[in-house]
Design a protein around this motif. Structure first.
Motif, PDB file in Angstrom:
ATOM      1  N   ALA A   1       0.804  -1.168   0.050  1.00  0.00           N
ATOM      2  CA  ALA A   1       0.078  -0.038  -0.006  1.00  0.00           C
ATOM      3  C   ALA A   1       0.865   1.213   0.137  1.00  0.00           C
ATOM      4  O   ALA A   1       0.517   2.256  -0.651  1.00  0.00           O
ATOM      5  CB  ALA A   1      -0.925   0.144   1.305  1.00  0.00           C
ATOM      6  N   LEU A   2       1.986   1.292   0.706  1.00  0.00           N
ATOM      7  CA  LEU A   2       3.004   2.371   0.456  1.00  0.00           C
ATOM      8  C   LEU A   2       3.483   2.690  -0.545  1.00  0.00           C
ATOM      9  O   LEU A   2       3.491   3.924  -1.417  1.00  0.00           O
ATOM     10  CB  LEU A   2       4.149   2.179   1.622  1.00  0.00           C
ATOM     11  CG  LEU A   2       4.189   2.453   2.981  1.00  0.00           C
ATOM     12  CD1 LEU A   2       5.354   1.960   3.996  1.00  0.00           C
ATOM     13  CD2 LEU A   2       3.598   3.868   3.163  1.00  0.00           C
ATOM     14  N   ASP A   3       3.764   1.354  -1.365  1.00  0.00           N
ATOM     15  CA  ASP A   3       4.178   1.512  -2.707  1.00  0.00           C
ATOM     16  C   ASP A   3       3.073   1.951  -3.811  1.00  0.00           C
ATOM     17  O   ASP A   3       3.477   2.777  -4.603  1.00  0.00           O
ATOM     18  CB  ASP A   3       4.903   0.288  -3.179  1.00  0.00           C
ATOM     19  CG  ASP A   3       6.100   0.105  -2.541  1.00  0.00           C
ATOM     20  OD1 ASP A   3       6.804   0.803  -2.049  1.00  0.00           O
ATOM     21  OD2 ASP A   3       6.343  -1.349  -2.475  1.00  0.00           O
ATOM     22  N   ALA A   4       1.894   1.364  -3.464  1.00  0.00           N
ATOM     23  CA  ALA A   4       0.908   1.785  -4.436  1.00  0.00           C
ATOM     24  C   ALA A   4       0.524   3.455  -4.308  1.00  0.00           C
ATOM     25  O   ALA A   4       0.120   3.968  -5.489  1.00  0.00           O
ATOM     26  CB  ALA A   4      -0.288   0.861  -4.448  1.00  0.00           C
ATOM     27  N   ARG A   5       0.109   3.961  -3.238  1.00  0.00           N
ATOM     28  CA  ARG A   5      -0.248   5.079  -3.149  1.00  0.00           C
ATOM     29  C   ARG A   5       0.658   6.206  -2.450  1.00  0.00           C
ATOM     30  O   ARG A   5       0.913   6.142  -1.179  1.00  0.00           O
ATOM     31  CB  ARG A   5      -1.561   5.076  -2.142  1.00  0.00           C
ATOM     32  CG  ARG A   5      -2.375   4.254  -2.873  1.00  0.00           C
ATOM     33  CD  ARG A   5      -3.435   4.377  -1.934  1.00  0.00           C
ATOM     34  NE  ARG A   5      -3.331   3.512  -0.722  1.00  0.00           N
ATOM     35  CZ  ARG A   5      -4.342   2.984  -0.048  1.00  0.00           C
ATOM     36  NH1 ARG A   5      -5.595   3.142  -0.315  1.00  0.00           N
ATOM     37  NH2 ARG A   5      -3.924   1.958   0.763  1.00  0.00           N
ATOM     38  N   PRO A   6       1.443   6.810  -3.110  1.00  0.00           N
ATOM     39  CA  PRO A   6       2.564   7.619  -2.507  1.00  0.00           C
ATOM     40  C   PRO A   6       1.914   9.008  -2.097  1.00  0.00           C
ATOM     41  O   PRO A   6       2.188  10.101  -2.727  1.00  0.00           O
ATOM     42  CB  PRO A   6       3.664   8.168  -3.687  1.00  0.00           C
ATOM     43  CG  PRO A   6       2.730   7.688  -5.082  1.00  0.00           C
ATOM     44  CD  PRO A   6       1.880   6.977  -4.632  1.00  0.00           C
ATOM     45  N   ILE A   7       0.804   8.936  -1.476  1.00  0.00           N
ATOM     46  CA  ILE A   7      -0.064  10.315  -1.143  1.00  0.00           C
ATOM     47  C   ILE A   7      -0.342  10.110   0.411  1.00  0.00           C
ATOM     48  O   ILE A   7      -0.299   8.877   0.764  1.00  0.00           O
ATOM     49  CB  ILE A   7      -1.263  10.301  -1.790  1.00  0.00           C
ATOM     50  CG1 ILE A   7      -2.230   9.323  -1.767  1.00  0.00           C
ATOM     51  CG2 ILE A   7      -1.062  10.753  -3.245  1.00  0.00           C
ATOM     52  CD1 ILE A   7      -3.597   9.335  -2.113  1.00  0.00           C
ATOM     53  N   SER A   8      -0.444  11.026   1.115  1.00  0.00           N
ATOM     54  CA  SER A   8      -0.495  11.150   2.455  1.00  0.00           C
ATOM     55  C   SER A   8      -1.797  10.908   2.788  1.00  0.00           C
ATOM     56  O   SER A   8      -2.848  10.775   2.279  1.00  0.00           O
ATOM     57  CB  SER A   8      -0.185  12.592   3.163  1.00  0.00           C
ATOM     58  OG  SER A   8      -1.156  13.512   2.787  1.00  0.00           O
ATOM     59  N   LEU A   9      -2.008  10.597   4.361  1.00  0.00           N
ATOM     60  CA  LEU A   9      -3.513  10.203   4.826  1.00  0.00           C
ATOM     61  C   LEU A   9      -4.274  11.609   4.595  1.00  0.00           C
ATOM     62  O   LEU A   9      -5.440  11.640   4.662  1.00  0.00           O
ATOM     63  CB  LEU A   9      -3.322   9.793   6.384  1.00  0.00           C
ATOM     64  CG  LEU A   9      -2.857   8.588   6.831  1.00  0.00           C
ATOM     65  CD1 LEU A   9      -2.617   8.514   8.221  1.00  0.00           C
ATOM     66  CD2 LEU A   9      -3.800   7.456   6.343  1.00  0.00           C
ATOM     67  N   ALA A  10      -3.695  12.812   4.833  1.00  0.00           N
ATOM     68  CA  ALA A  10      -4.176  13.957   4.688  1.00  0.00           C
ATOM     69  C   ALA A  10      -5.117  14.298   3.369  1.00  0.00           C
ATOM     70  O   ALA A  10      -6.262  14.690   3.298  1.00  0.00           O
ATOM     71  CB  ALA A  10      -3.454  15.131   4.972  1.00  0.00           C
ATOM     72  N   THR A  11      -4.540  13.715   2.365  1.00  0.00           N
ATOM     73  CA  THR A  11      -5.021  13.890   0.884  1.00  0.00           C
ATOM     74  C   THR A  11      -5.900  12.622   0.407  1.00  0.00           C
ATOM     75  O   THR A  11      -6.561  12.816  -0.607  1.00  0.00           O
ATOM     76  CB  THR A  11      -4.096  14.222  -0.143  1.00  0.00           C
ATOM     77  OG1 THR A  11      -3.057  12.895  -0.022  1.00  0.00           O
ATOM     78  CG2 THR A  11      -3.109  15.434   0.191  1.00  0.00           C
TER      79      THR A  11
END
Length: 183
Positions: free
Chosen positions: A156-166
């Motif tokens: 999941a870290l690799d798939a989504r390089p976006i933060s929890l905030a966005t």
């Protein structure tokens, strides 16, 4: 002479508790000096320990990856500087460990809102240390929403390089129920 039951129980407890003992000075991990306190590099095995604890008690945690490949100072010096900055803002229960080109943070007992607040606090001082590309590539995942195993969390870290905030909150859609015939 046969050992008493008390001696047998103590011997078994010693064997069970041996892995929990503190290591000697020869086995102490590398330390990084922070502004407020000395931070010890944690090991990735602590993620497995936190996973089992969180599964057992049903508590969430946040795993954050901060890319440091192009940090000011470059290489491990850049990671150390980023670790000093980040660790000065973390709680005592939070863990930090280095990857090949990244720094990982384990934030136990953090839900989505607490993870967002922590990421916002961490991002501000990192603007001086990391280029814009690395700042945008900071990624975070929430256990158990984004994964239930360490492999799933890293995927999941690799798939989504976006933060929890966005990242939008997950939407749950209930299946349509057929209408009951009227009598």
């Amino acid at each position: 002479m046969l050992p008493s039951s008390r001696q047998v129980v103590r011997a078994r407890l010693r064997v069970l508790l041996r892995p929990l003992r503190r290591p000697g000075r020869a086995h102490t991990p590398h330390r990084v000096d922070a502004r407020r306190r000395t931070v010890t590099w944690s090991t990735p095995e602590e993620l497995q320990i936190e996973l089992s604890r969180s599964r057992r008690y049903g508590h969430p945690f946040v795993l954050v990856r901060i890319p440091c490949g192009h940090a000011a100072g470059g290489g491990s010096n850049g990671r150390v500087e980023v670790a000093r900055t980040v660790s000065s803002m973390l709680r005592r229960v939070d863990r930090v460990w280095p990857g090949e080109t990244s720094l990982y943070l384990l934030l136990p007992e953090c839900d989505r809102a607490m993870g967002e607040a922590m990421l916002a606090r961490i991002r501000e001082p990192l603007t001086e240390l990391l280029p814009e590309d690395d700042l945008l590539a900071i990624s975070s995942v929430l256990f158990p929403d984004d994964g239930f195993t360490s492999g799933a969390l890293f995927d999941a870290l690799d798939a989504r390089p976006i933060s929890l905030a966005t990242r939008p909150a997950p939407v749950v859609v209930a299946p349509a129920t057929p209408e009951a015939p009227l009598a």
